[in-house]
Design a protein around this motif. Sequence first.
Motif, PDB file in Angstrom:
ATOM      1  N   PHE A 110       0.840  -1.195   0.000  1.00 38.70           N
ATOM      2  CA  PHE A 110       0.000   0.000   0.000  1.00 38.70           C
ATOM      3  C   PHE A 110       0.880   1.252   0.000  1.00 38.70           C
ATOM      4  O   PHE A 110       0.644   2.202  -0.758  1.00 38.70           O
ATOM      5  CB  PHE A 110      -0.898  -0.045   1.239  1.00 38.70           C
ATOM      6  N   GLY A 111       1.911   1.272   0.833  1.00 36.03           N
ATOM      7  CA  GLY A 111       2.807   2.416   0.887  1.00 36.03           C
ATOM      8  C   GLY A 111       3.575   2.617  -0.404  1.00 36.03           C
ATOM      9  O   GLY A 111       3.761   3.751  -0.866  1.00 36.03           O
ATOM     10  N   VAL A 112       4.025   1.518  -1.021  1.00 34.21           N
ATOM     11  CA  VAL A 112       4.737   1.612  -2.297  1.00 34.21           C
ATOM     12  C   VAL A 112       3.818   2.188  -3.370  1.00 34.21           C
ATOM     13  O   VAL A 112       4.222   3.058  -4.161  1.00 34.21           O
ATOM     14  CB  VAL A 112       5.267   0.227  -2.722  1.00 34.21           C
ATOM     15  N   ALA A 113       2.563   1.689  -3.412  1.00 39.50           N
ATOM     16  CA  ALA A 113       1.605   2.209  -4.387  1.00 39.50           C
ATOM     17  C   ALA A 113       1.342   3.691  -4.158  1.00 39.50           C
ATOM     18  O   ALA A 113       1.247   4.479  -5.103  1.00 39.50           O
ATOM     19  CB  ALA A 113       0.298   1.413  -4.311  1.00 39.50           C
ATOM     20  N   MET A 114       1.242   4.083  -2.901  1.00 36.91           N
ATOM     21  CA  MET A 114       0.996   5.484  -2.566  1.00 36.91           C
ATOM     22  C   MET A 114       2.168   6.365  -2.997  1.00 36.91           C
ATOM     23  O   MET A 114       1.983   7.446  -3.577  1.00 36.91           O
ATOM     24  CB  MET A 114       0.752   5.623  -1.066  1.00 36.91           C
ATOM     25  N   ALA A 115       3.391   5.907  -2.708  1.00 33.78           N
ATOM     26  CA  ALA A 115       4.571   6.671  -3.107  1.00 33.78           C
ATOM     27  C   ALA A 115       4.655   6.784  -4.626  1.00 33.78           C
ATOM     28  O   ALA A 115       4.952   7.855  -5.167  1.00 33.78           O
ATOM     29  CB  ALA A 115       5.833   6.010  -2.550  1.00 33.78           C
ATOM     30  N   GLY A 116       4.398   5.680  -5.323  1.00 30.12           N
ATOM     31  CA  GLY A 116       4.435   5.703  -6.783  1.00 30.12           C
ATOM     32  C   GLY A 116       3.371   6.600  -7.375  1.00 30.12           C
ATOM     33  O   GLY A 116       3.633   7.366  -8.314  1.00 30.12           O
ATOM     34  N   MET A 117       2.172   6.531  -6.834  1.00 31.25           N
ATOM     35  CA  MET A 117       1.069   7.353  -7.327  1.00 31.25           C
ATOM     36  C   MET A 117       1.394   8.833  -7.193  1.00 31.25           C
ATOM     37  O   MET A 117       1.238   9.616  -8.138  1.00 31.25           O
ATOM     38  CB  MET A 117      -0.200   7.012  -6.549  1.00 31.25           C
ATOM     39  N   ASN A 118       1.859   9.229  -6.017  1.00 34.09           N
ATOM     40  CA  ASN A 118       2.177  10.633  -5.785  1.00 34.09           C
ATOM     41  C   ASN A 118       3.399  11.075  -6.579  1.00 34.09           C
ATOM     42  O   ASN A 118       3.408  12.152  -7.184  1.00 34.09           O
ATOM     43  CB  ASN A 118       2.407  10.873  -4.286  1.00 34.09           C
ATOM     44  N   GLY A 119       4.441  10.254  -6.562  1.00 38.91           N
ATOM     45  CA  GLY A 119       5.666  10.623  -7.262  1.00 38.91           C
ATOM     46  C   GLY A 119       5.454  10.805  -8.752  1.00 38.91           C
ATOM     47  O   GLY A 119       5.903  11.804  -9.338  1.00 38.91           O
ATOM     48  N   LEU A 120       4.775   9.863  -9.383  1.00 40.41           N
ATOM     49  CA  LEU A 120       4.530   9.956 -10.819  1.00 40.41           C
ATOM     50  C   LEU A 120       3.599  11.119 -11.156  1.00 40.41           C
ATOM     51  O   LEU A 120       3.807  11.823 -12.151  1.00 40.41           O
ATOM     52  CB  LEU A 120       3.939   8.640 -11.327  1.00 40.41           C
ATOM     53  N   PHE A 121       2.588  11.334 -10.320  1.00 37.91           N
ATOM     54  CA  PHE A 121       1.642  12.411 -10.603  1.00 37.91           C
ATOM     55  C   PHE A 121       2.323  13.778 -10.520  1.00 37.91           C
ATOM     56  O   PHE A 121       2.119  14.645 -11.366  1.00 37.91           O
ATOM     57  CB  PHE A 121       0.457  12.357  -9.642  1.00 37.91           C
ATOM     58  N   TYR A 122       3.146  13.972  -9.509  1.00 35.58           N
ATOM     59  CA  TYR A 122       3.814  15.271  -9.366  1.00 35.58           C
ATOM     60  C   TYR A 122       4.846  15.487 -10.466  1.00 35.58           C
ATOM     61  O   TYR A 122       5.068  16.621 -10.900  1.00 35.58           O
ATOM     62  CB  TYR A 122       4.439  15.385  -7.979  1.00 35.58           C
ATOM     63  N   GLN A 123       5.484  14.422 -10.936  1.00 39.11           N
ATOM     64  CA  GLN A 123       6.347  14.561 -12.106  1.00 39.11           C
ATOM     65  C   GLN A 123       5.530  14.967 -13.327  1.00 39.11           C
ATOM     66  O   GLN A 123       5.995  15.734 -14.183  1.00 39.11           O
ATOM     67  CB  GLN A 123       7.078  13.238 -12.384  1.00 39.11           C
ATOM     68  N   SER A 124       4.307  14.462 -13.398  1.00 36.88           N
ATOM     69  CA  SER A 124       3.436  14.794 -14.518  1.00 36.88           C
ATOM     70  C   SER A 124       3.027  16.262 -14.515  1.00 36.88           C
ATOM     71  O   SER A 124       3.170  16.965 -15.519  1.00 36.88           O
ATOM     72  CB  SER A 124       2.182  13.903 -14.487  1.00 36.88           C
ATOM     73  N   ILE A 125       2.533  16.756 -13.367  1.00 35.21           N
ATOM     74  CA  ILE A 125       2.057  18.141 -13.342  1.00 35.21           C
ATOM     75  C   ILE A 125       3.201  19.141 -13.356  1.00 35.21           C
ATOM     76  O   ILE A 125       2.959  20.349 -13.494  1.00 35.21           O
ATOM     77  CB  ILE A 125       1.129  18.406 -12.139  1.00 35.21           C
ATOM     78  N   ASP A 126       4.431  18.654 -13.237  1.00 34.65           N
ATOM     79  CA  ASP A 126       5.590  19.522 -13.441  1.00 34.65           C
ATOM     80  C   ASP A 126       5.830  19.762 -14.923  1.00 34.65           C
ATOM     81  O   ASP A 126       6.579  20.662 -15.301  1.00 34.65           O
ATOM     82  CB  ASP A 126       6.828  18.883 -12.804  1.00 34.65           C
ATOM     83  N   ARG A 127       5.148  18.957 -15.782  1.00 27.68           N
ATOM     84  CA  ARG A 127       5.391  19.014 -17.224  1.00 27.68           C
ATOM     85  C   ARG A 127       4.166  19.356 -18.052  1.00 27.68           C
ATOM     86  O   ARG A 127       4.303  19.894 -19.157  1.00 27.68           O
ATOM     87  CB  ARG A 127       5.958  17.670 -17.697  1.00 27.68           C
TER      88      ARG A 127
END
Length: 326
Positions: A110-127
């Motif tokens: 659950f924690g890994v999924a949460m970290a991945g979800m947030n990390g990828l999303f914030y990389q996305s909205i940076d672009r």
Amino acid sequence: MPAPSSSSSPAASPAVAAPAASSPAKGSGQDSGSDSGSGLRSGLGPVALVISAGISVQFGAALAVMIMPRAGAAGVVTLRLAAAALVLLVLCRPKVRGYSRSDWGTVLAFGVAMAGMNGLFYQSIDRIPLGPAVTLEVLGPLALSVIVSRRLVNVLWAGLALGGVVLLSGHGGGGLGFGALDPLGAAYALGAGAMWAAYIVFSARTGRRFPQADGLALAMAVAAVISLPLGIAEAGSALLVPSTLALGVGVAVLSSVLPYTLELLALRRMPAPTFAILMSLEPAIAAAAGFLVLNQAMSALDALAIALVIAASMGAVRSQIRRKAA
């Protein structure tokens, strides 16, 4: 971005039984009108809570975009997850004993999924703009809904969503291939959607194994620990600048703590399927936040693309409701 909670899915919220409504007593017409007014207010209250949670999440994401020049996408994720984990651990004070290895494996996933979800999303909205990013991310839970339901009608809803993505790929008039949208940003958003789907699965499993919000607090701590090295590598000492820390706490409150509270209150007063339909409005709220806070203009084609994905998400949820009711 949607708040990382077990109910933050437009297409696959966990089933929550609605409290039984007491039958109104028979009386005069005046009493009946009063009961109707009270029922309307009680029905609108949870709706207002869900919409407020969505607004908080997406405006929190807009604030995150504003502080990315200071700390970078990974740094902002670290600040958000660390602050949210600290708040949840203090409030929940979860027990760490008495759980099996399988329980800990679930909360770690659950924690890994949460970290991945947030990390990828914030990389996305940076672009790419916030509205298109959330629209692409929503496809993850929608795909999960289609896979789980195995119904032809949901395949049709998925086709409608795909039509929205095709329109979105022409963003800025650049034709197919995501036009003016950064292809890497779009890929990050789709990856975040896949992690969102995984998050939903492990959130439900964690909820069955851990009482109250204990599992969420522990998983948030896991996500914070995972993101910490990445945040330090990108932002370094910038994470410790008081103004950046304060803004990071603001993002955590807007994107995690406040939405969790509002959604929890709403789910106590409305069925989860209704909640899921309302959460389908996230892309529209994100587009509004991007326009109002970040001056991210949206073309008519973008608006149509977002509307198609929202309609597909709502349709998928409603078809599940009808199936359960049948």
